[in-house]
Design a protein around this motif. Structure first.
Motif, mmCIF file in Angstrom:
data_model
loop_
_atom_site.group_PDB
_atom_site.id
_atom_site.type_symbol
_atom_site.label_atom_id
_atom_site.label_comp_id
_atom_site.label_asym_id
_atom_site.label_seq_id
_atom_site.Cartn_x
_atom_site.Cartn_y
_atom_site.Cartn_z
ATOM 1 N N GLN A 22 0.828 -1.310 -0.004
ATOM 2 C CA GLN A 22 -0.082 -0.105 0.024
ATOM 3 C C GLN A 22 0.795 1.318 -0.006
ATOM 4 O OE1 GLN A 22 -2.224 -0.692 3.332
ATOM 5 N NE2 GLN A 22 -4.173 -1.425 2.210
ATOM 6 N N ALA A 23 1.902 1.255 0.820
ATOM 7 C CA ALA A 23 2.892 2.476 0.715
ATOM 8 C C ALA A 23 3.805 2.695 -0.179
ATOM 9 C CB ALA A 23 3.510 2.227 2.265
ATOM 10 N N GLY A 24 4.258 1.427 -0.677
ATOM 11 C CA GLY A 24 5.467 1.667 -1.838
ATOM 12 C C GLY A 24 5.383 0.887 -2.854
ATOM 13 N N SER A 25 4.182 0.425 -3.779
ATOM 14 C CA SER A 25 4.324 -0.321 -4.881
ATOM 15 C C SER A 25 3.940 0.764 -5.862
ATOM 16 C CB SER A 25 3.250 -1.507 -4.659
ATOM 17 O OG SER A 25 2.013 -0.936 -4.374
ATOM 18 N N LEU A 26 2.906 1.717 -5.804
ATOM 19 C CA LEU A 26 2.643 2.593 -6.627
ATOM 20 C C LEU A 26 3.514 3.558 -7.054
ATOM 21 C CD1 LEU A 26 -1.120 2.961 -6.245
ATOM 22 C CD2 LEU A 26 -0.037 1.457 -7.618
ATOM 23 N N PRO A 27 4.125 3.724 -8.231
ATOM 24 C CA PRO A 27 5.186 4.710 -8.536
ATOM 25 C C PRO A 27 4.736 6.219 -8.332
ATOM 26 C CG PRO A 27 5.018 3.125 -10.351
ATOM 27 C CD PRO A 27 3.792 3.268 -9.511
ATOM 28 N N THR A 28 5.696 6.809 -7.441
ATOM 29 C CA THR A 28 5.644 8.337 -7.285
ATOM 30 C C THR A 28 6.855 8.780 -7.569
ATOM 31 O OG1 THR A 28 6.194 8.405 -5.251
ATOM 32 C CG2 THR A 28 4.048 7.792 -5.462
ATOM 33 N N LYS A 29 7.044 10.197 -7.743
ATOM 34 C CA LYS A 29 8.233 10.786 -7.755
ATOM 35 C C LYS A 29 9.062 11.055 -6.561
ATOM 36 C CE LYS A 29 6.102 14.219 -11.317
ATOM 37 N NZ LYS A 29 5.733 15.455 -11.342
ATOM 38 N N VAL B 153 11.163 2.342 -0.871
ATOM 39 C CA VAL B 153 9.710 2.553 -1.236
ATOM 40 C C VAL B 153 9.407 3.742 -1.956
ATOM 41 C CG1 VAL B 153 9.041 0.555 0.351
ATOM 42 C CG2 VAL B 153 8.931 3.175 0.971
ATOM 43 N N PHE B 154 8.463 3.792 -2.832
ATOM 44 C CA PHE B 154 7.843 4.830 -3.453
ATOM 45 C C PHE B 154 6.966 5.710 -2.261
ATOM 46 C CE2 PHE B 154 7.826 2.487 -7.315
ATOM 47 C CZ PHE B 154 8.791 3.189 -7.935
ATOM 48 N N TYR B 155 7.317 6.812 -1.932
ATOM 49 C CA TYR B 155 6.477 7.806 -0.859
ATOM 50 C C TYR B 155 5.485 8.664 -1.543
ATOM 51 C CZ TYR B 155 6.235 10.119 3.826
ATOM 52 O OH TYR B 155 5.881 10.654 4.979
ATOM 53 N N PRO B 156 4.229 8.957 -0.841
ATOM 54 C CA PRO B 156 3.234 9.858 -1.348
ATOM 55 C C PRO B 156 3.811 11.158 -1.518
ATOM 56 C CG PRO B 156 2.466 8.272 0.356
ATOM 57 C CD PRO B 156 3.970 8.237 0.250
ATOM 58 N N GLU B 157 3.391 11.835 -2.842
ATOM 59 C CA GLU B 157 3.743 13.275 -3.188
ATOM 60 C C GLU B 157 3.277 14.203 -2.256
ATOM 61 O OE1 GLU B 157 3.562 13.575 -7.363
ATOM 62 O OE2 GLU B 157 4.438 11.739 -7.811
ATOM 63 N N ASN B 158 2.209 14.063 -1.954
ATOM 64 C CA ASN B 158 1.339 15.138 -1.175
ATOM 65 C C ASN B 158 1.879 15.037 0.178
ATOM 66 O OD1 ASN B 158 0.093 12.513 -0.513
ATOM 67 N ND2 ASN B 158 -1.701 13.153 -0.039
ATOM 68 N N LYS B 159 2.259 13.763 0.766
ATOM 69 C CA LYS B 159 2.981 14.007 2.247
ATOM 70 C C LYS B 159 4.211 14.846 2.142
ATOM 71 C CE LYS B 159 2.311 10.632 4.891
ATOM 72 N NZ LYS B 159 2.183 9.298 5.599
ATOM 73 N N PHE B 160 4.901 14.184 1.135
ATOM 74 C CA PHE B 160 6.305 15.037 1.049
ATOM 75 C C PHE B 160 6.140 16.496 0.606
ATOM 76 C CE2 PHE B 160 10.008 16.487 -1.453
ATOM 77 C CZ PHE B 160 11.141 15.849 -0.811
ATOM 78 N N ALA B 161 5.441 17.132 -0.023
ATOM 79 C CA ALA B 161 5.063 18.453 -0.409
ATOM 80 C C ALA B 161 4.760 18.948 1.114
ATOM 81 C CB ALA B 161 4.172 18.582 -1.506
ATOM 82 N N GLN B 162 3.977 18.291 1.872
ATOM 83 C CA GLN B 162 3.608 18.911 3.072
ATOM 84 C C GLN B 162 4.478 18.815 4.253
ATOM 85 O OE1 GLN B 162 -0.299 17.242 3.894
ATOM 86 N NE2 GLN B 162 -1.206 17.978 1.945
ATOM 87 N N GLY B 163 5.764 18.326 3.988
ATOM 88 C CA GLY B 163 6.701 18.266 4.894
ATOM 89 C C GLY B 163 6.396 16.924 6.017
ATOM 90 N N GLU B 164 5.711 16.021 5.553
ATOM 91 C CA GLU B 164 5.218 15.007 6.475
ATOM 92 C C GLU B 164 6.172 13.700 6.233
ATOM 93 O OE1 GLU B 164 1.059 13.857 6.205
ATOM 94 O OE2 GLU B 164 0.502 15.834 6.496
ATOM 95 N N TYR B 165 7.159 13.650 7.145
ATOM 96 C CA TYR B 165 8.108 12.515 6.693
ATOM 97 C C TYR B 165 8.397 11.450 7.731
ATOM 98 C CZ TYR B 165 10.199 16.826 4.443
ATOM 99 O OH TYR B 165 10.214 18.106 3.633
ATOM 100 N N ALA B 166 6.986 11.165 8.501
ATOM 101 C CA ALA B 166 7.036 10.086 9.180
ATOM 102 C C ALA B 166 6.968 8.565 8.587
ATOM 103 C CB ALA B 166 5.649 10.091 9.958
#
Length: 267
Positions: A160-167, A254-267
């Motif tokens: 769920q967290a890391g299989s779909l490609p993100t940037k 793993v791939f990380y959600p782009e929206n969370k990264f943009a918001q500075g959520e690094y948990a």
């Protein structure tokens, strides 16, 4: 088995609700080995080990899941004797369901009990015997079932967290917290990670969370986030970096959600 009727191949097989115990009263369930099937235009079907009462139906699979991903999920319970991810004949895309048979038939019901009802993204798995009369795991199998459920829970999080490609990709176990406390050492690590990341495409940003000034905990400490211009570059980086050794540690990428990264959520 297959038979040709008016020039077209026709497959003959047991129905999906085949019940061995009821069928036994009607006569033999296997052809006489002395029969010459070729003489009447019949050839044995190639089921790849997928026939019999222990065949498992796995439905509700995310369409983007590859054969390798489905196999990893199923093989948490043991090696497979047969496996078939059903695909569309024209497009080659998964239809979202598969069949399998385990080498050790005793794990059939354990696998069904552990996998059935699991959420995979927006899909829910339906896992059961392909024939009627599914049984429940015996008491002595409960410990095996518990271990398998824990393994499946971990795999589900990874998918769920890391299989779909993100940037953006997230590297875990690449660095430790102590290496981030000194400014000079931190800058060296940042440069090293930037240099490594640029090998796989246009790197937009590198973020390495570090402890606060008073060593207070901060979300994402110990992880490295690499943001790329496109998913092609991030996919290459993930493939190359996942499983690599850094300082004696095996990196998990793993791939990380782009929206969370943009918001500075690094948990």
């Amino acid at each position: 088995m297959y038979i040709r009727a008016q020039g077209a191949p026709v497959k003959v097989r047991r129905p999906s609700d085949y019940n061995p115990s009821l069928a036994a009263a009607l006569g033999p369930s296997q052809p006489n080995p002395n029969l010459n099937l070729a003489a009447v235009g019949l050839t044995p079907g190639s089921a790849g080990g997928l026939e019999g009462p222990d065949r498992i139906f796995v439905g509700g699979l995310p369409y983007n899941f590859t054969e390798a991903q489905v196999r990893v999920l199923l093989e948490s319970f043991g090696p497979l004797r047969g496996f078939d991810l059903v695909k569309d004949r024209e497009t080659g895309n998964s239809k979202g369901y598969a069949f399998c048979v385990y080498q050790d038939l005793s794990v059939t019901d354990i696998a069904c009990a552990a996998l059935n009802g699991i959420k995979m993204g927006d899909k829910t798995l339906t896992v059961r015997r392909a024939t009627q009369g599914a049984a429940q795991p015996r008491p002595e199998q409960e410990s095996v079932l518990l271990q398998a459920q824990q393994q499946i829970a971990f795999q589900r999080l990874v998918y769920q967290a890391g299989s779909l490609p993100t940037k953006v990709i997230c590297l875990s176990q690449a660095i430790n917290e102590d290496e981030l406390k000194e400014d000079e050492e931190y800058e060296d690590i940042l440069d090293d990670m930037r240099g490594e990341g640029e090998k796989y495409g246009k790197l937009v940003n590198v973020v390495i969370p570090r402890p606060g000034p008073n060593n207070e905990p901060y979300p994402g400490v110990g992880k490295v986030f690499l943001e790329y211009a496109d998913t092609d570059a991030s996919s290459k980086a993930r493939q190359a970096l996942n499983g690599r050794k850094f300082g004696g540690n095996t990196v998990v990428a793993v791939f990380y959600p782009e929206n969370k990264f943009a918001q500075g959520e690094y948990a």
